[in-house]
Design a protein around this motif. Structure first.
Motif, PDB file in Angstrom:
ATOM      1  N   PRO A  93       0.972  -1.240   0.023  1.00  0.00           N
ATOM      2  CA  PRO A  93       0.060  -0.162  -0.140  1.00  0.00           C
ATOM      3  C   PRO A  93       0.861   1.489   0.094  1.00  0.00           C
ATOM      4  CG  PRO A  93      -0.822  -1.686   1.541  1.00  0.00           C
ATOM      5  CD  PRO A  93       0.476  -2.189   1.237  1.00  0.00           C
ATOM      6  N   LEU A  94       0.317   2.512  -0.550  1.00  0.00           N
ATOM      7  CA  LEU A  94       1.216   3.569  -0.758  1.00  0.00           C
ATOM      8  C   LEU A  94       1.422   4.251   0.864  1.00  0.00           C
ATOM      9  CD1 LEU A  94       1.978   5.942  -2.702  1.00  0.00           C
ATOM     10  CD2 LEU A  94      -0.044   6.726  -2.682  1.00  0.00           C
ATOM     11  N   GLY A  95       0.408   3.867   1.711  1.00  0.00           N
ATOM     12  CA  GLY A  95       0.806   4.309   3.202  1.00  0.00           C
ATOM     13  C   GLY A  95      -0.448   3.887   3.849  1.00  0.00           C
ATOM     14  N   HIS A  96      -0.644   4.361   4.977  1.00  0.00           N
ATOM     15  CA  HIS A  96      -1.749   4.126   5.981  1.00  0.00           C
ATOM     16  C   HIS A  96      -2.135   5.492   6.814  1.00  0.00           C
ATOM     17  CE1 HIS A  96      -0.774  -0.230   5.421  1.00  0.00           C
ATOM     18  NE2 HIS A  96       0.388   0.094   5.575  1.00  0.00           N
ATOM     19  N   TRP A 114       4.075   8.693  -5.199  1.00  0.00           N
ATOM     20  CA  TRP A 114       2.913   9.557  -4.891  1.00  0.00           C
ATOM     21  C   TRP A 114       2.652  10.082  -6.242  1.00  0.00           C
ATOM     22  CZ3 TRP A 114      -0.501  10.275  -0.661  1.00  0.00           C
ATOM     23  CH2 TRP A 114       0.008   9.225   0.335  1.00  0.00           C
ATOM     24  N   ALA A 115       3.272  10.755  -7.088  1.00  0.00           N
ATOM     25  CA  ALA A 115       3.233  11.237  -8.225  1.00  0.00           C
ATOM     26  C   ALA A 115       2.516  10.040  -9.224  1.00  0.00           C
ATOM     27  CB  ALA A 115       4.514  11.642  -8.992  1.00  0.00           C
ATOM     28  N   ALA A 152      -4.862   8.157 -11.223  1.00  0.00           N
ATOM     29  CA  ALA A 152      -6.072   8.934 -10.912  1.00  0.00           C
ATOM     30  C   ALA A 152      -6.318   9.753 -12.126  1.00  0.00           C
ATOM     31  CB  ALA A 152      -6.040   9.971  -9.663  1.00  0.00           C
ATOM     32  N   ARG A 153      -5.467  10.425 -12.527  1.00  0.00           N
ATOM     33  CA  ARG A 153      -5.650  11.028 -13.936  1.00  0.00           C
ATOM     34  C   ARG A 153      -6.161  10.239 -15.152  1.00  0.00           C
ATOM     35  NH1 ARG A 153      -3.797  16.026 -16.363  1.00  0.00           N
ATOM     36  NH2 ARG A 153      -4.779  16.485 -18.480  1.00  0.00           N
ATOM     37  N   ALA A 154      -5.515   9.145 -15.235  1.00  0.00           N
ATOM     38  CA  ALA A 154      -5.804   7.972 -16.315  1.00  0.00           C
ATOM     39  C   ALA A 154      -7.225   7.699 -16.343  1.00  0.00           C
ATOM     40  CB  ALA A 154      -4.951   6.976 -16.357  1.00  0.00           C
ATOM     41  N   VAL A 164       1.151  14.288  -5.625  1.00  0.00           N
ATOM     42  CA  VAL A 164       0.018  13.862  -6.244  1.00  0.00           C
ATOM     43  C   VAL A 164      -0.365  14.906  -7.332  1.00  0.00           C
ATOM     44  CG1 VAL A 164      -2.325  13.273  -6.042  1.00  0.00           C
ATOM     45  CG2 VAL A 164      -0.717  12.349  -4.341  1.00  0.00           C
ATOM     46  N   VAL A 165      -0.383  16.073  -7.174  1.00  0.00           N
ATOM     47  CA  VAL A 165      -0.774  17.009  -7.996  1.00  0.00           C
ATOM     48  C   VAL A 165       0.097  16.968  -9.219  1.00  0.00           C
ATOM     49  CG1 VAL A 165      -1.151  19.525  -8.692  1.00  0.00           C
ATOM     50  CG2 VAL A 165      -2.220  18.336  -6.712  1.00  0.00           C
ATOM     51  N   ALA A 166       1.618  17.032  -9.027  1.00  0.00           N
ATOM     52  CA  ALA A 166       2.451  16.928 -10.066  1.00  0.00           C
ATOM     53  C   ALA A 166       2.306  15.824 -11.045  1.00  0.00           C
ATOM     54  CB  ALA A 166       3.951  16.834  -9.421  1.00  0.00           C
TER      55      ALA A 166
END
Length: 250
Positions: A69-72, A84-85, A91-93, A199-201
């Motif tokens: 998992p990316l994190g908790h 994270w990017a 998400a964009r896809a 994430v935004v990047a």
């Protein structure tokens, strides 16, 4: 017959139970429409999802995805900025894919649920009235018209798996539908505000991401989740969890 070393309960509550048996996940849903939606969403999504092994309602069997998992929530993420990017790019896809043929929750429904939850949180003495009212005022910034996208609906860090800097799979699609792209970005970064820029990047410099709306969606998510979490055996008051996030916003 394959030998299985362990059977572990991943999550269990009144709506759903998930078991891990070796490298297979078994999900049992009380509401078959949620399971139907999950299967349909995974088949439509243009990003990595678990492989469906078989389905015999109410049980859905899926293969485990690789990576971690990316994190908790409540703990610092050890994933790299690039990971994270990559989640932002995934998400964009998804958001650029054709809309699924079913609707998500309307803003009117969300606002109605928010009002009911805020009343229950205050009346039950779960949270101070000032905290609840402050969160509810902040939440209004999220409840604005937006271009609908194919939204995961529960795009939290524990549902996004990565291996190094690569997304290997996104799980738990039962909340998928049409909705606000920023809700997914907010869900992903809830409790991990320091990762929002990464994430935004990854999501793309060509998109003007409304950070105020994301923060408002954090408030929405916290207010809607806290009472449900407590009623289903989860600790919304643990350090870094939903109550702490709400306090940090108000």
């Amino acid at each position: 017959m394959a030998v299985v070393d362990t059977v572990s309960v991943v999550v269990a509550h009144s709506e759903r139970a998930t078991l891990r048996v070796g490298d297979t996940f078994l999900k049992v849903d009380s509401d078959q429409s949620m399971s139907d939606r999950e299967v349909a969403a995974m088949r439509l999504a243009p990003i990595p999802t678990p492989t469906i092994l078989w389905r015999t309602p109410p049980v859905l069997a899926m293969a485990a995805v690789g990576g971690e998992p990316l994190g908790h929530l409540g703990a610092p993420s050890v994933a790299s900025p690039a990971a994270w990017a990559a989640a932002g790019a995934a998400a964009r896809a998804l958001h650029e894919a054709p809309l699924p043929p079913w609707q998500g929750r309307s803003l009117i429904d969300v606002a109605s649920r928010l009002d009911a939850e805020c009343e229950a949180l205050t009346a039950g003495g779960i949270l101070p009235a000032e905290l609840v009212s402050g969160g509810r005022r902040m939440a209004d910034a999220a409840l604005r018209p937006s271009q609908p996208v194919f939204m995961h609906g529960d795009f939290q860090v524990e549902h996004v798996f990565v291996d190094g800097d690569r997304v290997t799979g996104v799980i738990d699609w039962s909340e998928a539908g049409t909705g606000d792209a920023l809700f997914d970005l907010a869900t992903l970064t809830l409790g991990h505000e320091e990762r929002l820029a990464d994430v935004v990047a990854g999501y793309g410099a060509d998109v003007d991401v409304d950070v105020d709306a994301i923060r408002a969606w954090w408030a929405v998510r916290c207010l809607l989740a806290i009472r449900w979490l407590l009623e289903n055996g989860f600790d919304a008051f643990m350090p870094g969890a939903e109550v702490d996030v709400l306090k940090s916003l108000v």
